[in-house]
Design a protein around this motif. Structure first.
Motif, PDB file in Angstrom:
ATOM      1  N   TYR A  38       1.137  -1.200  -0.002  1.00 51.60           N
ATOM      2  CA  TYR A  38       0.126  -0.027  -0.022  1.00 51.60           C
ATOM      3  C   TYR A  38       0.911   1.098   0.003  1.00 51.60           C
ATOM      4  CZ  TYR A  38      -3.816  -3.103   0.832  1.00 51.60           C
ATOM      5  OH  TYR A  38      -4.871  -4.097   0.922  1.00 51.60           O
ATOM      6  N   THR A  39       0.390   2.231  -0.859  1.00 56.25           N
ATOM      7  CA  THR A  39       1.197   3.471  -0.988  1.00 56.25           C
ATOM      8  C   THR A  39       0.563   4.238   0.389  1.00 56.25           C
ATOM      9  OG1 THR A  39      -0.453   4.372  -2.209  1.00 56.25           O
ATOM     10  CG2 THR A  39       1.468   3.545  -3.370  1.00 56.25           C
ATOM     11  N   PHE A  40       1.346   5.494   0.647  1.00 55.45           N
ATOM     12  CA  PHE A  40       0.938   6.419   1.458  1.00 55.45           C
ATOM     13  C   PHE A  40      -0.772   6.595   1.487  1.00 55.45           C
ATOM     14  CE2 PHE A  40       0.465  10.362   3.850  1.00 55.45           C
ATOM     15  CZ  PHE A  40       0.893  10.146   4.956  1.00 55.45           C
ATOM     16  N   GLU A  41      -0.852   7.160   0.004  1.00 55.25           N
ATOM     17  CA  GLU A  41      -2.119   7.783  -0.379  1.00 55.25           C
ATOM     18  C   GLU A  41      -3.355   6.658  -0.240  1.00 55.25           C
ATOM     19  OE1 GLU A  41      -2.190   8.803  -4.507  1.00 55.25           O
ATOM     20  OE2 GLU A  41      -4.440   9.004  -4.559  1.00 55.25           O
ATOM     21  N   ASP A  42      -2.841   5.326  -0.499  1.00 56.33           N
ATOM     22  CA  ASP A  42      -3.825   4.280  -0.114  1.00 56.33           C
ATOM     23  C   ASP A  42      -4.385   4.275   1.158  1.00 56.33           C
ATOM     24  OD1 ASP A  42      -3.541   3.468  -2.920  1.00 56.33           O
ATOM     25  OD2 ASP A  42      -2.114   1.968  -2.433  1.00 56.33           O
ATOM     26  N   LEU A  86     -10.694  13.707  11.042  1.00 56.04           N
ATOM     27  CA  LEU A  86      -9.444  14.663  11.150  1.00 56.04           C
ATOM     28  C   LEU A  86      -8.277  14.091  11.611  1.00 56.04           C
ATOM     29  CD1 LEU A  86      -9.147  17.762  10.814  1.00 56.04           C
ATOM     30  CD2 LEU A  86      -9.912  18.068  13.188  1.00 56.04           C
ATOM     31  N   GLY A  87      -8.266  13.460  12.789  1.00 52.04           N
ATOM     32  CA  GLY A  87      -6.987  12.668  13.450  1.00 52.04           C
ATOM     33  C   GLY A  87      -6.748  11.468  12.902  1.00 52.04           C
ATOM     34  N   SER A  88      -7.777  10.554  12.553  1.00 56.32           N
ATOM     35  CA  SER A  88      -7.508   9.104  12.203  1.00 56.32           C
ATOM     36  C   SER A  88      -6.848   8.800  11.096  1.00 56.32           C
ATOM     37  CB  SER A  88      -8.814   8.402  12.342  1.00 56.32           C
ATOM     38  OG  SER A  88      -9.494   8.486  11.004  1.00 56.32           O
ATOM     39  N   VAL A  89      -6.957   9.961  10.016  1.00 56.38           N
ATOM     40  CA  VAL A  89      -6.303   9.581   8.919  1.00 56.38           C
ATOM     41  C   VAL A  89      -4.591   9.484   9.079  1.00 56.38           C
ATOM     42  CG1 VAL A  89      -8.098  10.653   7.161  1.00 56.38           C
ATOM     43  CG2 VAL A  89      -6.159  12.216   8.139  1.00 56.38           C
ATOM     44  N   GLY A 137      -0.140   7.928  14.100  1.00 59.27           N
ATOM     45  CA  GLY A 137       0.860   6.718  13.817  1.00 59.27           C
ATOM     46  C   GLY A 137       1.841   6.980  12.619  1.00 59.27           C
ATOM     47  N   LEU A 138       1.694   7.848  11.594  1.00 57.27           N
ATOM     48  CA  LEU A 138       2.075   7.751  10.301  1.00 57.27           C
ATOM     49  C   LEU A 138       3.052   8.949  10.234  1.00 57.27           C
ATOM     50  CD1 LEU A 138      -0.693   7.288   7.814  1.00 57.27           C
ATOM     51  CD2 LEU A 138       0.507   5.647   9.168  1.00 57.27           C
ATOM     52  N   THR A 139       4.253   8.711   9.320  1.00 56.63           N
ATOM     53  CA  THR A 139       5.086   9.967   9.288  1.00 56.63           C
ATOM     54  C   THR A 139       5.239  10.090   7.782  1.00 56.63           C
ATOM     55  OG1 THR A 139       6.680   8.887  10.909  1.00 56.63           O
ATOM     56  CG2 THR A 139       7.534  10.361   9.449  1.00 56.63           C
ATOM     57  N   TRP A 140       5.382  11.513   7.254  1.00 57.95           N
ATOM     58  CA  TRP A 140       5.295  11.847   5.745  1.00 57.95           C
ATOM     59  C   TRP A 140       6.053  13.026   5.863  1.00 57.95           C
ATOM     60  CZ3 TRP A 140       1.348  12.435   9.333  1.00 57.95           C
ATOM     61  CH2 TRP A 140       0.855  13.683   9.599  1.00 57.95           C
ATOM     62  N   CYS A 141       6.494  13.506   4.604  1.00 53.89           N
ATOM     63  CA  CYS A 141       6.983  14.716   4.094  1.00 53.89           C
ATOM     64  C   CYS A 141       7.125  14.678   2.602  1.00 53.89           C
ATOM     65  CB  CYS A 141       8.392  14.953   4.964  1.00 53.89           C
ATOM     66  SG  CYS A 141       9.618  13.843   4.452  1.00 53.89           S
ATOM     67  N   GLY A 142       7.443  15.914   2.150  1.00 52.63           N
ATOM     68  CA  GLY A 142       7.922  16.110   0.902  1.00 52.63           C
ATOM     69  C   GLY A 142       9.046  16.618   0.549  1.00 52.63           C
ATOM     70  N   ARG A 143       9.543  16.865  -0.775  1.00 56.80           N
ATOM     71  CA  ARG A 143      10.776  17.478  -1.167  1.00 56.80           C
ATOM     72  C   ARG A 143      10.700  18.493  -2.051  1.00 56.80           C
ATOM     73  NH1 ARG A 143      14.177  12.242  -2.188  1.00 56.80           N
ATOM     74  NH2 ARG A 143      12.985  12.245  -4.176  1.00 56.80           N
ATOM     75  N   THR A 191       9.944   7.951   4.545  1.00 56.80           N
ATOM     76  CA  THR A 191      11.205   7.729   5.347  1.00 56.80           C
ATOM     77  C   THR A 191      12.268   8.840   5.021  1.00 56.80           C
ATOM     78  OG1 THR A 191      12.296   6.533   3.383  1.00 56.80           O
ATOM     79  CG2 THR A 191      11.040   5.181   5.019  1.00 56.80           C
ATOM     80  N   GLY A 192      13.158   9.226   6.136  1.00 57.50           N
ATOM     81  CA  GLY A 192      14.086  10.164   5.930  1.00 57.50           C
ATOM     82  C   GLY A 192      13.461  11.552   6.058  1.00 57.50           C
ATOM     83  N   CYS A 193      12.370  11.507   6.791  1.00 55.53           N
ATOM     84  CA  CYS A 193      11.729  12.973   7.188  1.00 55.53           C
ATOM     85  C   CYS A 193      12.160  13.159   8.329  1.00 55.53           C
ATOM     86  CB  CYS A 193      10.040  12.637   7.385  1.00 55.53           C
ATOM     87  SG  CYS A 193       9.298  11.878   5.719  1.00 55.53           S
TER      88      CYS A 193
END
Ligand code: NAD
Length: 249
Positions: free
Chosen positions: A19-23, A105-108, A111-117, A126-128
């Motif tokens: 699964y991707t982050f979007e999924d 609002l919060g459930s999406v 526990g996740l980590t994300w970032c852009g570049r 990863t690497g965020c």
């Protein structure tokens, strides 16, 4: 050339079925019937995609917050600080209270980590930056903004679970203290009821100095109460659905 081909084939195979982050965001969103999850995802990623991951202020999520149309459940709202496990064990098993993480609002994101570049349209997981690496990171700013939105709507009698096993249950740098308490609105909120979660060797009780500060920092007109409740008693209530919510503590 062979090595490159093998590496590419391997990478594609490994990715298949994952699964991707979007999924993951979409799947979590779709549990809330009637939500426009495509729009919510678009607003969510707009906050950080293509940006320096240390330069995402909380306002970047304003459009995401507007798209989630959060409706408060008065008298059932639950805040927490340094009690994440016990509070969610309770709200998952019993339908007594609603935390931010139980709402769309919060459930999406819980526990996740994300970032852009910069220069990329991707979401990285990863690497965020970590929580304290820089203040304006995508994850921390998300929680600041979502917490502000949740607290602004707090209405009726509101509960917070604080941790009695630490010296300062109302901790200065916590989101609960630095954002949520400041957003409480006395025109819609009647009381704040502290459940101080204790263990056998707890160091704090309801006379704790930081709890005195909490009473002072509450907007005039909001009533305050505090009750020491053992973690064992809360867990007991989590596991006994026949016990009425009002009899848990
Ligand atoms: P807290 O100090 O227990 O922190 C809450 C969460 O923020 C932690 O579980 C962790 O995921 C993260 N966090 C905080 N400081 C961190 C650090 N130094 N390093 C790594 N991660 C860190 O409690 P709080 O700050 O008072 O926030 C809880 C309140 O704010 C709740 O009422 C909730 O509505 C909201 N909130 C939720 C989350 C979440 O992850 N679900 C995060 C922040 C705030």
């Amino acid at each position: 050339v062979v090595v490159v081909v093998v590496a590419v084939v391997l990478a594609v195979t490994l990715r298949k079925g994952k699964y991707t982050f979007e999924d993951r965001i979409l799947a979590r969103c779709e549990k809330f019937k009637g939500s426009d999850c495509r729009l919510i995802w678009a607003k969510f990623q707009k906050a950080y995609v293509g940006r320096d991951p240390c330069n995402v202020p909380m306002e970047a999520y304003d459009d995401f917050i507007a798209a989630t149309q959060f409706k408060p459940e008065c008298n059932r709202m639950m805040f927490w600080s340094k009690t994440k496990d016990v509070v969610h064990d309770f709200t998952e098993k019993r339908d007594c209270y609603v935390t931010l993480e139980d709402t769309l609002l919060g459930s999406v994101a819980d526990g996740l980590t994300w970032c852009g570049r910069v220069g990329s349209s991707e979401t990285l997981t990863t690497g965020c930056p970590r929580w304290t690496d820089c203040e304006n990171n995508p994850v921390r700013s998300f929680w600041s903004r979502a917490s502000a939105a949740f607290a602004e709507k707090a209405c009726g009698n509101v509960t917070v679970m604080l941790n009695g096993s630490i010296e300062t249950p109302f901790s200065p740098n916590s989101t609960f203290r630095s954002i949520e308490v400041k957003k409480f609105d006395a025109t819609v909120m009647r009381s704040l009821n502290v459940v101080l979660v204790t263990q056998t060797n707890s160091v704090s009780n309801c006379t704790n100095a930081s709890l005195k500060d909490l009473q002072k920092e509450l907007a005039a007109g909001i009533r305050y109460s505090c009750k020491e409740v053992s973690e064992a008693q809360i867990r007991e209530c989590s596991s006994n659905p026949e016990k009425p919510c009002g009899a848990c503590w």
